[in-house]
Design a protein around this motif. Structure first.
Motif, PDB file in Angstrom:
ATOM      1  N   UNK A 345       0.829  -1.203   0.000  1.00  0.00           N
ATOM      2  CA  UNK A 345       0.000   0.000   0.000  1.00  0.00           C
ATOM      3  C   UNK A 345       0.864   1.254   0.000  1.00  0.00           C
ATOM      4  N   UNK A 346       0.682   2.071  -0.998  1.00  0.00           N
ATOM      5  CA  UNK A 346       1.359   3.371  -1.029  1.00  0.00           C
ATOM      6  C   UNK A 346       0.545   4.356  -0.186  1.00  0.00           C
ATOM      7  N   UNK A 373       4.386   1.005   2.549  1.00  0.00           N
ATOM      8  CA  UNK A 373       5.469   1.135   1.579  1.00  0.00           C
ATOM      9  C   UNK A 373       6.870   0.827   2.120  1.00  0.00           C
ATOM     10  N   UNK A 374       7.260   1.485   3.207  1.00  0.00           N
ATOM     11  CA  UNK A 374       8.641   1.343   3.681  1.00  0.00           C
ATOM     12  C   UNK A 374       8.961  -0.092   4.079  1.00  0.00           C
ATOM     13  N   UNK A 375       7.938  -0.762   4.520  1.00  0.00           N
ATOM     14  CA  UNK A 375       8.106  -2.103   5.034  1.00  0.00           C
ATOM     15  C   UNK A 375       8.215  -3.100   3.880  1.00  0.00           C
ATOM     16  N   UNK A 376       7.484  -2.861   2.810  1.00  0.00           N
ATOM     17  CA  UNK A 376       7.417  -3.868   1.753  1.00  0.00           C
ATOM     18  C   UNK A 376       8.483  -3.657   0.673  1.00  0.00           C
ATOM     19  N   UNK A 377       8.959  -2.436   0.498  1.00  0.00           N
ATOM     20  CA  UNK A 377       9.844  -2.160  -0.632  1.00  0.00           C
ATOM     21  C   UNK A 377      11.062  -3.078  -0.722  1.00  0.00           C
ATOM     22  N   UNK A 378      11.735  -3.373   0.397  1.00  0.00           N
ATOM     23  CA  UNK A 378      12.905  -4.257   0.274  1.00  0.00           C
ATOM     24  C   UNK A 378      12.530  -5.655  -0.200  1.00  0.00           C
ATOM     25  N   UNK A 379      11.267  -6.008  -0.129  1.00  0.00           N
ATOM     26  CA  UNK A 379      10.890  -7.386  -0.459  1.00  0.00           C
ATOM     27  C   UNK A 379      10.600  -7.619  -1.936  1.00  0.00           C
ATOM     28  N   UNK A 387       1.605  -7.952  -8.961  1.00  0.00           N
ATOM     29  CA  UNK A 387       0.406  -7.670  -9.764  1.00  0.00           C
ATOM     30  C   UNK A 387      -0.060  -6.254  -9.446  1.00  0.00           C
ATOM     31  N   UNK A 388       0.010  -5.389 -10.448  1.00  0.00           N
ATOM     32  CA  UNK A 388      -0.393  -3.990 -10.267  1.00  0.00           C
ATOM     33  C   UNK A 388      -1.841  -3.853 -10.731  1.00  0.00           C
ATOM     34  N   UNK A 389      -2.690  -3.334  -9.874  1.00  0.00           N
ATOM     35  CA  UNK A 389      -4.095  -3.170 -10.254  1.00  0.00           C
ATOM     36  C   UNK A 389      -4.494  -1.702 -10.129  1.00  0.00           C
ATOM     37  N   UNK A 390      -4.613  -1.027 -11.243  1.00  0.00           N
ATOM     38  CA  UNK A 390      -5.101   0.350 -11.234  1.00  0.00           C
ATOM     39  C   UNK A 390      -4.182   1.337 -10.538  1.00  0.00           C
ATOM     40  N   UNK A 391      -2.866   1.094 -10.610  1.00  0.00           N
ATOM     41  CA  UNK A 391      -1.919   2.046 -10.019  1.00  0.00           C
ATOM     42  C   UNK A 391      -0.928   2.449 -11.095  1.00  0.00           C
ATOM     43  N   UNK A 392      -0.586   3.712 -11.164  1.00  0.00           N
ATOM     44  CA  UNK A 392       0.397   4.121 -12.173  1.00  0.00           C
ATOM     45  C   UNK A 392       1.522   4.957 -11.576  1.00  0.00           C
ATOM     46  N   UNK A 393       1.207   6.162 -11.122  1.00  0.00           N
ATOM     47  CA  UNK A 393       2.272   7.034 -10.616  1.00  0.00           C
ATOM     48  C   UNK A 393       3.031   6.418  -9.449  1.00  0.00           C
ATOM     49  N   UNK A 394       2.329   5.708  -8.578  1.00  0.00           N
ATOM     50  CA  UNK A 394       2.989   5.200  -7.369  1.00  0.00           C
ATOM     51  C   UNK A 394       3.895   4.005  -7.652  1.00  0.00           C
ATOM     52  N   UNK A 395       3.878   3.494  -8.905  1.00  0.00           N
ATOM     53  CA  UNK A 395       4.805   2.420  -9.272  1.00  0.00           C
ATOM     54  C   UNK A 395       5.688   2.851 -10.438  1.00  0.00           C
ATOM     55  N   UNK A 396       5.739   4.153 -10.711  1.00  0.00           N
ATOM     56  CA  UNK A 396       6.454   4.638 -11.890  1.00  0.00           C
ATOM     57  C   UNK A 396       7.940   4.819 -11.598  1.00  0.00           C
ATOM     58  N   UNK A 397       8.799   3.940 -12.183  1.00  0.00           N
ATOM     59  CA  UNK A 397      10.230   4.023 -11.866  1.00  0.00           C
ATOM     60  C   UNK A 397      10.863   5.330 -12.323  1.00  0.00           C
ATOM     61  N   UNK A 407       7.131  13.880 -10.829  1.00  0.00           N
ATOM     62  CA  UNK A 407       7.170  12.886  -9.756  1.00  0.00           C
ATOM     63  C   UNK A 407       8.594  12.526  -9.348  1.00  0.00           C
ATOM     64  N   UNK A 408       9.601  13.164  -9.939  1.00  0.00           N
ATOM     65  CA  UNK A 408      10.983  12.814  -9.590  1.00  0.00           C
ATOM     66  C   UNK A 408      11.206  12.978  -8.095  1.00  0.00           C
ATOM     67  N   UNK A 409      11.771  11.926  -7.501  1.00  0.00           N
ATOM     68  CA  UNK A 409      12.054  11.983  -6.072  1.00  0.00           C
ATOM     69  C   UNK A 409      10.906  11.513  -5.211  1.00  0.00           C
ATOM     70  N   UNK A 410       9.731  11.276  -5.828  1.00  0.00           N
ATOM     71  CA  UNK A 410       8.606  10.772  -5.037  1.00  0.00           C
ATOM     72  C   UNK A 410       8.880   9.312  -4.681  1.00  0.00           C
ATOM     73  N   UNK A 411       8.691   8.933  -3.412  1.00  0.00           N
ATOM     74  CA  UNK A 411       8.912   7.527  -3.076  1.00  0.00           C
ATOM     75  C   UNK A 411       7.863   6.656  -3.768  1.00  0.00           C
ATOM     76  N   UNK A 412       8.315   5.570  -4.392  1.00  0.00           N
ATOM     77  CA  UNK A 412       7.363   4.691  -5.081  1.00  0.00           C
ATOM     78  C   UNK A 412       7.504   3.272  -4.547  1.00  0.00           C
ATOM     79  N   UNK A 413       6.573   2.432  -4.917  1.00  0.00           N
ATOM     80  CA  UNK A 413       6.669   1.007  -4.625  1.00  0.00           C
ATOM     81  C   UNK A 413       7.580   0.379  -5.689  1.00  0.00           C
ATOM     82  N   UNK A 414       8.567  -0.387  -5.266  1.00  0.00           N
ATOM     83  CA  UNK A 414       9.587  -0.872  -6.198  1.00  0.00           C
ATOM     84  C   UNK A 414       9.142  -2.105  -6.963  1.00  0.00           C
ATOM     85  N   UNK A 415       8.009  -1.964  -7.619  1.00  0.00           N
ATOM     86  CA  UNK A 415       7.442  -3.060  -8.392  1.00  0.00           C
ATOM     87  C   UNK A 415       8.396  -3.559  -9.466  1.00  0.00           C
TER      88      UNK A 415
END
Lengths: 474, 96
Positions: A345-346, A373-379, A387-397, A407-415
């Motif tokens: 969850x972002x 987010x902080x907890x799951x990112x290393x995993x 599986x990404x469902x309806x998310x874009x900016x929060x998983x955008x590398x 969005x540069x510098x925004x923390x994202x989920x490291x999908x």
């Protein structure tokens, strides 16, 4: 009751309220915390009836019952996707109440107001007015009455600054005129109402969580200032508590978007010139492995079958497609097939802080499966399938790799670090930020662009078929 | 003046206490937290009630009653919706 006795009772009620808030540290106790806080406020109200004699008691009781009945019925009916809109609306009601109380108190004949009361009163009117009209705009945007996109008027910032100056002038003038002139106070109210509107309309879409948190803090402060004008400890304590909570959430939301609060509120986030366009511009359709003639759905099914660990990443698109129940069903089927499944969850997924957690909880997910987010990112690195469902900016590398985008510098989920990625978004259009998503060009990504509900249903079927085959074949 | 200092210190202390408490609320519960604190901000209902302790003109009474309705709507609705949300947060028994 004498004064020290009253103080003790008041402190006891305040302590009760603080205990209620403190219980929100754990999901198991939060429910008790909520009920305790509600009980504390009920005690405070009953105490007022015990100590004071009211004029027009019947009318007051009727007003109480009407407010309570309507509030309860509406709260029971609203569905969880609309919670942000509802909270904004309730918040506006609170702001209006603070504004009205301060106005009556200031303009009344009694006029034995000290300097402190006057300053408190002017601030309560101002904060109440701004949060009322601001919340009404927010609730209209969130419920779709107004369009979600930011509205920018010509000379918006100058207009807002001018209005703010006007509000200060009206505030100072009405403070100096004792007893405060009704006309000046009405002028102050009118100006602050316009400020609220002008302030809120240029914030929209994914930035709504910041606006709502900010308005939440504003209503709290309005209540606290209202307490200063009527010299009531409860109002000050409760209001300040809410102000603190709203401020924390506002800053948390800004941090989650790597944005400066001032810039968000000044509307500067609204789509900067897209410097990234040339960087991502590709003529070709999303890359798929050329030597692979299987359909994306088949490849997704294969990836699901082979995966040992799966992380599901939901975004607001899932809520819009009403796909949360289907997603949770798929998660369960994956679990039954012996895979390790959890949700990432972002913080800004949804339209208010933590909204996504509520949507998934409603779909009957065990809250221990919801990882922040902080907890799951290393995993993600060790995960077989995301599986990404309806998310874009929060998983955008691009937030990590590219300089100079909104969005540069925004923390994202490291999908993008997962071994396989299945993307179930409606289309390949960029998210709210307007930045193209390089994830769609990732060779490890399998793109299923369609209505999330339909796609997730197909994945469920594919998984059932795959495990059926596996079971039959061996 | 003493009164002013007292009121402002109550405000600051409560803000600080709130800050410390709420920093420790997990993001999982941010939505219910906001909706609960939103309900708490409806404490202005007390202010609205106390307006009726003095005799008021009918215009002031009308505004006061409107404030009572709005604030109770906020309080009751806020706590009710929070209760509904928190009921959804549960741990599932691992069953097939």
């Amino acid at each position: 009751m004498n004064a020290p006795g009253r103080l003790v009772v008041d402190l006891a009620i305040i302590l009760l309220l603080i205990v209620g808030v403190a219980l929100f540290r754990s999901p198991r106790r939060a429910r008790a915390g909520n009920l305790i806080a509600a009980f504390a406020l009920l005690c405070a109200a009953l105490l007022a009836f015990y100590h004071e004699q009211f004029f027009a008691l019947a009318a007051v009781l009727i007003a109480l019952s009407v407010g309570a009945a309507v509030g309860y019925c509406v709260a029971m009916k609203v569905d969880m996707v609309r919670i942000p809109s509802m909270v904004a609306f309730q918040n506006g009601a609170g702001g209006l109440a603070a504004c009205l109380v301060a106005f009556v108190e200031m303009s009344g004949e009694a006029a034995s107001l000290s300097a402190a009361n006057i300053v408190g009163g002017v601030l309560a009117i101002a904060f109440g007015g701004v949060t009322f009209s601001g919340s009404m705009i927010a609730t209209s945007k969130l419920s779709g009455v107004l369009r979600q996109t930011p509205v920018k008027l010509p000379g918006h910032s100058i207009l807002l600054a001018g209005l703010a100056v006007a509000a200060v002038v009206f505030g100072v003038l009405s403070g100096l005129s004792a007893p405060a002139s009704t006309a000046l106070l009405l002028g102050l109210i009118a100006v602050t109402l316009v400020v609220g509107v002008v302030f809120s309309i240029r914030i929209g879409g994914a930035v709504m969580p910041v606006l709502i948190s900010f308005l939440n803090a504003g209503t709290g402060l309005a209540a606290a200032f209202c307490g200063v004008v009527i010299q009531n400890r409860f109002l000050i304590v409760c209001g300040a508590l809410v102000g603190a909570s709203g401020s924390i959430l506002t800053l948390a939301m800004c941090r989650a978007m790597n944005r400066n609060l001032a810039k968000v509120l000044a509307g500067l986030d609204a789509r900067l010139a897209d410097v990234s366009e040339s960087f991502f511009h590709t003529e070709s359709a999303p890359a798929s492995e050329p030597d692979d003639d299987r359909s994306p759905l088949d490849r997704a099914a294969e990836a699901m079958k082979d995966a040992g660990s799966v992380i599901i990443v939901p975004g607001y698109g899932m809520a819009l497609a009403q796909a949360q129940f289907d997603v949770v069903k798929l998660a369960r089927e994956l679990e039954e097939a012996g895979k390790e499944v959890c949700f990432a969850i972002h913080p800004v997924a949804g339209r208010m802080p933590g909204h996504m957690n509520v949507l998934l909880a409603e779909a009957d997910v065990d809250y221990e499966m919801l990882h922040q987010m902080d907890e799951i990112n290393p995993r993600f690195k060790e995960t077989d399938l995301a599986i990404v469902v309806g998310a874009c900016d929060v998983v955008n590398p691009a937030a990590i790799n590219v300089e100079g985008t909104p969005i540069s510098g925004m923390p994202i989920l490291h999908v993008h670090e997962a071994s396989h990625i299945v993307v179930c978004n409606l289309d390949e259009k960029p998210g709210y930020s307007g930045v193209d998503n390089p994830l769609y060009q990732n060779p490890r990504a399998i793109l299923l662009f369609d209505d999330a509900r339909a796609t997730i249903g197909q994945l469920s079927e594919a998984l059932a078929a795959a495990s059926g085959e596996a079971g039959g074949g061996e | 003046m003493v009164n002013l200092i007292l009121l402002v210190s109550i405000l600051l202390v409560s803000f600080a206490v709130g800050y410390v408490l709420i920093l420790r609320v997990p993001p999982l519960l941010h939505t219910p937290l906001m909706s609960m604190t939103n309900a708490v901000s409806g404490v202005t209902v007390l202010g609205a009630l106390l307006l009726f302790v003095t005799r008021r003109t009918s215009f002031e009474m009308a505004l006061g009653l409107a404030a009572v309705v709005c604030a109770t709507f906020n309080v009751v609705g806020g706590f009710a919706i929070t209760e509904r949300m928190l009921k959804l947060f549960k741990r599932r028994e691992r069953s097939p």
